[in-house]
Design a protein around this motif. Structure first.
Motif, short mmCIF file in Angstrom:
data_model
loop_
_atom_site.label_atom_id
_atom_site.label_comp_id
_atom_site.label_asym_id
_atom_site.label_seq_id
_atom_site.Cartn_x
_atom_site.Cartn_y
_atom_site.Cartn_z
N THR A 171 -1.88 -5.16 14.32
CA THR A 171 -2.94 -5.83 14.21
C THR A 171 -3.05 -7.25 14.93
OG1 THR A 171 -2.72 -7.03 12.37
CG2 THR A 171 -4.11 -5.11 11.88
N GLN A 172 -1.63 -7.78 15.03
CA GLN A 172 -1.27 -9.20 15.42
C GLN A 172 -1.74 -10.21 14.83
OE1 GLN A 172 1.06 -9.55 18.42
NE2 GLN A 172 1.52 -7.72 17.61
N ALA A 173 -2.17 -9.81 13.52
CA ALA A 173 -2.84 -11.02 12.59
C ALA A 173 -1.57 -12.18 12.67
CB ALA A 173 -2.75 -10.27 11.04
N ILE A 233 0.92 -1.24 -0.14
CA ILE A 233 -0.13 0.13 -0.06
C ILE A 233 0.81 1.12 -0.05
CG2 ILE A 233 -1.72 1.26 1.24
CD1 ILE A 233 -2.62 -1.50 2.64
N THR A 234 1.63 1.27 0.87
CA THR A 234 2.64 2.43 1.00
C THR A 234 3.53 2.91 -0.14
OG1 THR A 234 4.22 1.70 2.28
CG2 THR A 234 2.76 2.46 3.49
N GLY A 235 3.92 1.73 -0.80
CA GLY A 235 4.71 1.88 -2.03
C GLY A 235 3.92 2.08 -3.02
N ASN A 236 2.62 2.13 -3.15
CA ASN A 236 1.94 2.33 -4.35
C ASN A 236 1.41 3.63 -4.54
OD1 ASN A 236 0.15 1.90 -6.33
ND2 ASN A 236 -1.09 0.37 -5.38
N GLU A 237 1.80 4.41 -5.47
CA GLU A 237 1.29 5.81 -5.78
C GLU A 237 -0.15 6.04 -5.91
OE1 GLU A 237 3.01 8.76 -5.98
OE2 GLU A 237 4.91 7.73 -5.13
N HIS A 246 4.15 -7.63 -2.69
CA HIS A 246 3.25 -8.40 -2.16
C HIS A 246 3.32 -8.52 -0.57
CE1 HIS A 246 1.50 -9.76 -5.84
NE2 HIS A 246 2.52 -9.37 -6.30
N VAL A 247 4.48 -8.06 -0.17
CA VAL A 247 4.68 -8.26 1.26
C VAL A 247 5.43 -6.78 1.98
CG1 VAL A 247 5.70 -10.66 1.07
CG2 VAL A 247 7.13 -8.91 0.96
N ALA A 248 5.36 -6.00 1.18
CA ALA A 248 6.07 -4.50 1.67
C ALA A 248 5.50 -4.03 3.00
CB ALA A 248 5.97 -3.54 0.82
N ASP A 249 4.08 -4.22 3.17
CA ASP A 249 3.43 -3.53 4.43
C ASP A 249 3.19 -4.68 5.17
OD1 ASP A 249 3.64 -0.74 3.65
OD2 ASP A 249 2.16 -1.14 1.92
N ALA A 250 3.39 -5.87 5.19
CA ALA A 250 2.92 -7.05 5.83
C ALA A 250 3.64 -6.86 6.98
CB ALA A 250 3.04 -8.23 5.17
N PRO A 251 4.94 -6.53 7.36
CA PRO A 251 5.58 -6.58 8.88
C PRO A 251 4.80 -5.44 9.68
CG PRO A 251 7.21 -6.76 7.28
CD PRO A 251 5.97 -6.54 6.51
N ALA A 252 4.51 -4.21 9.24
CA ALA A 252 3.88 -2.99 9.79
C ALA A 252 2.54 -3.32 10.35
CB ALA A 252 4.20 -1.79 9.12
N ASP A 305 -4.90 4.80 4.48
CA ASP A 305 -4.11 4.71 5.54
C ASP A 305 -3.72 3.30 6.19
OD1 ASP A 305 -3.05 5.17 8.07
OD2 ASP A 305 -4.44 6.37 9.18
N VAL A 306 -2.62 3.08 6.10
CA VAL A 306 -2.10 1.48 6.31
C VAL A 306 -2.51 1.36 7.76
CG1 VAL A 306 0.19 1.88 6.78
CG2 VAL A 306 -0.40 -0.14 5.53
N ASN A 307 -2.49 2.23 8.62
CA ASN A 307 -2.60 1.99 10.22
C ASN A 307 -4.05 1.75 10.57
OD1 ASN A 307 0.08 2.48 11.00
ND2 ASN A 307 -0.15 4.69 10.33
N GLN A 308 -5.07 2.03 9.34
CA GLN A 308 -6.46 1.81 9.44
C GLN A 308 -6.84 0.34 8.86
OE1 GLN A 308 -8.51 3.78 11.34
NE2 GLN A 308 -6.71 4.95 11.62
N VAL A 309 -5.83 -0.23 8.31
CA VAL A 309 -6.17 -1.46 7.64
C VAL A 309 -6.27 -2.74 8.66
CG1 VAL A 309 -5.36 -3.36 6.03
CG2 VAL A 309 -5.09 -0.71 5.43
N LYS A 310 -7.46 -3.26 8.81
CA LYS A 310 -7.72 -4.39 9.91
C LYS A 310 -7.38 -5.75 9.06
CE LYS A 310 -11.70 -2.12 11.68
NZ LYS A 310 -13.21 -1.89 11.35
N ALA A 311 -6.82 -6.68 10.11
CA ALA A 311 -6.35 -7.91 9.49
C ALA A 311 -6.44 -8.80 11.04
CB ALA A 311 -5.06 -8.08 8.96
N ASP A 312 -7.20 -9.89 10.52
CA ASP A 312 -7.07 -11.02 11.60
C ASP A 312 -6.14 -12.07 11.09
OD1 ASP A 312 -9.07 -10.43 13.86
OD2 ASP A 312 -10.22 -10.30 12.08
N TYR A 313 -6.10 -12.18 9.73
CA TYR A 313 -5.05 -13.02 9.10
C TYR A 313 -4.33 -12.45 7.78
CZ TYR A 313 -7.25 -17.03 11.50
OH TYR A 313 -7.45 -17.82 12.54
N ILE A 314 -3.19 -12.41 7.54
CA ILE A 314 -2.57 -12.09 6.29
C ILE A 314 -2.10 -13.02 5.58
CG2 ILE A 314 -0.73 -10.30 5.32
CD1 ILE A 314 -0.76 -9.05 8.23
#
Ligand code: NI
Ligand code: MN
Length: 227
Positions: free
Chosen positions: A65-67, A26-30, A54-60, A36-45
């Motif tokens: 979210t503790q997904a 998300i953050t690398g996509n113009e 495909h993985v850039a924002d997954a660690p954050a 807002d990546v901080n608002q993205v919800k996830a129970d699973y990624i």
């Protein structure tokens, strides 16, 4: 099923009250600056393969979210080893697992897979997800492959998420054939427009699917649709 598009190949579905996020970039996509990546919800990624888009924002997002990260063994291990994030469920091709929202099967994709720091990312894959609310297939980054004919043997699909941008993955013409291999009439297109190599003509894409009796959906980035 509620489907939210976050741009490129990133989307989430809600099943059984859980948010299942796929391939966060998300953050690398113009084109996704308004998300807002901080608002993205996830129970699973769920991560199809190791490429940065495909993985850039997954660690954050995982830390926020503790997904639970669901991917192949190599990618799940990388989150533990490199990011100190051990909450993952490793899989490999052909294997399935029952989660608390439904069953996930990790299936073949024809592509490549290396993580952003050069770590081996295992072989790339896609996901077949089966739940009480319906079944869908996310192909990941892939060429058109004969293996897609296995998907309708495993499950009837409510919809499928296919790459359509060409150059790095299937283009529109091959994705139309894929929709026939998987016997699915409702297709959500992803992996297009983000970079110069993968810009497409939206109306032409929709038309090509329509000519074969199929509906191509191209939700706007940030849009939630019911599928
Ligand atoms: Ni890729
Ligand atoms: Mn990609």
């Amino acid at each position: 099923m509620k489907f939210t598009y976050y741009g490129h190949a990133c989307f989430s579905v809600q099943i059984a009250g859980k948010n299942i996020l796929f391939d966060p970039f998300i953050t690398g996509n113009e084109l996704a600056k308004h998300i807002d990546v901080n608002q993205v919800k996830a129970d699973y990624i769920l991560i199809s393969h190791g490429h940065a888009d495909h993985v850039a924002d997954a660690p954050a997002i995982a830390r926020n979210t503790q997904a639970t990260i669901v991917s192949n063994y190599e990618i799940v291990s990388w989150f533990g080893d490199k990011h100190g994030y051990p909450k993952g469920h490793p899989m490999n091709h052909g294997g399935g697992w029952n989660f608390n929202f439904g069953k996930v099967k990790y299936v073949n994709a024809v592509h490549s897979s290396v993580l952003p720091d050069g770590t081996y990312g295992g072989n790339p894959g896609g996901f077949l997800l089966q739940s009480a609310e319906g079944n869908f297939y996310y192909a990941g980054d892939t060429a058109l492959t004969w293996d897609m004919k296995l998907i309708p043997i495993f499950a009837g699909l409510q919809f499928a998420v296919l790459p359509i941008g060409n150059n790095f993955t299937m283009g529109i013409d091959d994705a139309v054939i894929a929709s026939e291999f998987i016997e699915c009439e409702t297709i959500i297109g992803v992996h297009y427009d983000t970079f110069g190599y993968i810009k497409i003509d939206h109306q032409q894409a929709i038309q090509k699917f329509a000519e074969r009796g199929r509906q191509l959906l191209l939700p706007k980035i940030g849009q939630t649709i019911e599928v």
